[in-house]
Write a protein that holds these residues in place. Structure first.
Motif, short mmCIF file in Angstrom:
data_model
loop_
_atom_site.label_atom_id
_atom_site.label_comp_id
_atom_site.label_asym_id
_atom_site.label_seq_id
_atom_site.Cartn_x
_atom_site.Cartn_y
_atom_site.Cartn_z
N TYR A 118 32.63 -68.02 3.42
CA TYR A 118 32.30 -66.48 4.40
C TYR A 118 33.30 -67.02 5.57
O TYR A 118 33.78 -66.85 6.38
N LYS B 140 41.53 -59.11 9.61
CA LYS B 140 40.38 -57.95 8.91
C LYS B 140 38.90 -57.64 10.25
O LYS B 140 38.75 -55.97 9.91
N TYR B 141 38.64 -58.24 11.03
CA TYR B 141 37.42 -57.90 12.02
C TYR B 141 37.79 -57.08 12.85
O TYR B 141 37.33 -56.00 12.86
N GLU C 104 22.30 -57.40 2.24
CA GLU C 104 22.79 -58.46 1.86
C GLU C 104 22.02 -58.79 0.36
O GLU C 104 21.07 -58.87 0.50
N ASP D 5 20.22 -55.71 -3.48
CA ASP D 5 21.08 -55.21 -3.81
C ASP D 5 21.55 -53.91 -3.44
O ASP D 5 20.02 -53.27 -3.88
N MET D 6 22.66 -53.41 -2.93
CA MET D 6 23.17 -52.32 -2.16
C MET D 6 22.30 -51.26 -3.62
O MET D 6 22.06 -50.22 -3.16
#
Ligand SMILES: C[S@@+](CC[C@H](N)C(=O)[O-])C[C@H]1O[C@@H](n2cnc3c(N)ncnc32)[C@H](O)[C@@H]1O
Length: 642
Positions: free
Chosen positions: A320, A329-330, A395, A421-422
């Protein structure tokens, strides 16, 4: 200084060497060359005694040069190779292969010209043609025998780097090299070098060389044009090279090669070589300065890495941390969320002009939030746009969830952290914006499609996904260095049927880059199939190649539309500047394929979802000009676990 980031080694090849040890002391110890090229003549005339150099110096500072006569004299060849092995020399340079217009020595060349002139007067055109053909066949036979000799040597030595020089003036130089490596089954200790024997460069020929793992450029001293300078003692370079050659040298210097400065026959003054060396150093100093990002990436050049599987595996904190280093990217995610928030706020106000957004904030759910890199950006986007949000962070990595919960106190905003888990989560409410970053080097290869299909039930009607779309791209690539590594070290089917994340170093993209697969989110509910077959894809390609090429597989990239015009891309055509999160992906092929300039190279690629619902994998093949077996059938060598 830029030169600190490149790793160019300078080698001098004095001709003739009068005293080997004196040359060594002068050039390496006093003048600062890194290496010295020296003939491998065992008699010891030149070397006085080989013991004047230490074993370490023979191994590290000397390139042993095999004499041209060895091409036709296997006994001499064996003797010189034996001497090199005895001394422990680790760099050996063979003589260049014979070509029609380059003879082994000047004397031989003059003799042949005289004989030719005598005969030419009496020969008919037909006779001349026959003679030319015979000569060419004889050269070909001699070269083939030479390759056999070299090949047998390669098989018996392991820690030596062998260099084969090619004349750049020879239009067929790359094809010759290609023929040799195919005959010798391409050994990674076996490198080409280019002799810049002419100031004219054949563009097509040089194009073919660009992707090769070229070990050295050999620059004859008579290629330099001498400039008259007034001040005789001036250290300023009195020599120059043609612009096109300088460009070529720069290209290869960036790829960290050796520069061999060869004293041309008849070019007597050694001091001139030192001025030429100074000139070459100046070229190196003028190379573009590398950014911190480029310096960091150089450590990963041509390293084969297994792609991450963040769904199956739980990532470590350090992974991470690497993601979070890429601020670009952010920033793009922040921009996308900012624009989406403004649009939602506008829409809400249009639907209900009296709405109080503080009481009815826009609901944002970040699915797969890691340690919180994008969480921060969503909060900043809300502050900047002045659009209130209710923010969820979902997450499945239990350790990352702990960090997320700890971080909560640092944010000046409430974050609802959900450990799940999404795909199976039942949310207390639905969201307007679902944000995710589940993208791999090939876009869909970290299973973003499968995760988001499962998660999209958390979206309100009219809600959006950031990203809304991603596309993969690919093109054939020449990457001999990587292929050799796979072929030799992992010489098994599995290694050649697996994709790798790679920061390509010595490579060439060989054709235009074509789109492969597209995924969009959210999908209409009815198009999501229980067996995941809606995420199967197939694409066939017809690539046209500009130059004769040896193809070692495919390079893959992706782009993603985050929101409207906010896009990120790793496609070299429009790569997001300075974005470092993703290296390209490499799909190797089991056998390199040779394709002639202008020919079509046809290939096919499948994304397969398996019947057992537990895996996704790619299969790929080549269908023209040769047919290769379908790679990775049923995901037998590599797959991504759901
Ligand atoms: C590529 S990382 C990105 C992390 C973070 N968004 C960032 O940019 O720093 C993807 C994250 O999604 C999480 N993830 C992947 N699949 C998931 C799933 N099905 N449900 C919840 N989290 C998931 C992984 O554990 C990982 O933390």
């Amino acid at each position: 200084m830029s030169e600190e980031h490149y790793n160019v080694k300078y080698c001098i090849e004095p001709k003739p060497i009068v005293s080997f040890t004196d040359s060594f002391d002068d050039e390496i110890e006093d003048f600062g060359f890194n290496l010295l090229c020296a003939p491998l003549i065992p008699e010891g005339v030149i070397a006085k005694s080989d013991m004047l150099l230490s074993c370490g110096q023979w191994a590290e500072d000397i390139i042993g040069v095999i004499s041209p006569e060895c091409i036709e004299d296997s006994k001499k060849f064996q003797a010189e190779m034996g001497w090199a092995t005895y001394l422990g020399i680790t760099y050996i340079m063979f003589a260049p292969f014979l070509t029609e217009d380059k003879k082994v020595s000047k004397i031989e060349e003059i003799k042949e010209i005289k004989e030719d002139e005598k005969e030419k007067k009496t020969e008919t055109e037909e006779e001349k043609e026959i003679k030319k053909k015979k000569q060419s066949e004889s050269i070909h036979d001699k070269n083939t025998n030479y390759i056999r000799m070299i090949n047998s040597t390669l098989k018996s030595t392991t820690s030596t780097d062998f260099i084969i020089p090619f004349y750049l003036s020879d239009k067929n130089s790359w094809n010759k090299w290609n023929e040799i490596r195919l005959m010798t089954e391409s050994y990674s200790s076996f490198y080409p070098a280019l002799i810049l024997d002419s100031s004219k460069v054949h563009t097509e020929c040089i194009e073919s060389w660009m992707g090769e793992n070229v070990k050295a450029l050999i620059i004859p001293s008579d290629l330099f044009a001498e400039q008259k300078t007034r001040n005789r003692n001036s250290k300023q370079s009195a020599f120059q090279l043609p612009k096109q050659i300088v460009q070529l040298i720069k290209h290869f210097m960036i790829k960290d090669i050796d520069i061999i400065l060869r004293q041309s026959e008849g070019h007597k003054v050694r001091r001139d070589l030192h001025k030429q060396f100074y000139y070459l150093r100046k070229i190196e100093k003028s190379l573009p300065k590398l950014s911190n990002w480029e310096i960091a990436n150089r450590d990963f050049e041509d390293c084969l890495q297994d792609p991450l599987q963040p769904l199956k595996d739980n990532l470590e904190s350090s992974s991470y941390a690497v993601f979070e280093d890429d601020t670009i990217k952010y920033e793009l995610y922040e921009k996308a969320v900012y624009k989406a928030l403004l649009d939602f706020a506008k829409l809400r106000k249009k639907e209900d002009p009296k709405i109080n957004l503080k009481e009815n904030p826009i609901v944002v759910m970040l699915v797969g939030s890691g340690r919180g890199g994008i969480v921060r950006r969503c909060i900043i986007a809300s502050h900047k746009s002045k659009v209130p949000i209710r923010l969820y962070a979902i997450e499945k990595n239990p350790s990352a969830v702990i960090t997320l919960r700890n971080n909560k106190w640092e944010y000046d905003h409430e974050v609802i952290v959900v450990d799940t888990d999404m795909r199976v989560w039942n949310p207390p409410e639905k969201c307007d914006i679902m944000v995710s970053e589940l993208l791999g080097s090939f876009g869909d290869n970290e299973l973003s499609p499968e995760c988001l299909d499962g998660a999209q039930k958390i979206l309100k009607k009219g809600g959006i996904s950031i990203p809304s779309e991603y596309n993969s791209f690919m093109c054939p690539i020449s990457t001999p260095r990587l292929f050799n590594e796979l072929f030799e070290k992992k010489n098994n089917l599995k290694g050649l049927e697996t994709s790798y994340v790679v920061n390509f170093g010595k490579y060439k993209y060989l054709s235009n880059i074509q789109k492969v697969f597209t995924f969009t989110h959210p999908l209409p509910k009815e198009s999501i199939k229980k067996d995941n077959s809606h995420n199967d894809r197939f694409k066939s390609f017809n690539f046209v190649l500009k130059n004769d090429s040896l193809i070692h597989g495919f390079a893959g990239f992706f782009d993603a539309i985050l929101y409207k015009d906010v896009k990120l891309s790793t496609n070299p055509i429009d790569h997001t500047p300075q974005m470092a999160s993703w290296f390209p992906i490499y799909f190797p092929i089991q056998k390199p394929v040779f394709v002639k300039a202008g020919d079509n190279f046809k290939a096919s690629m499948w994304r397969c979802t398996s019947n057992d619902l537990k895996r996704v994998f790619y299969e790929w093949t080549v269908t023209s000009p040769v047919i290769l077996p379908i790679h990775n059938v049923n995901g037998r060598s590599s797959s991504i676990d759901l």
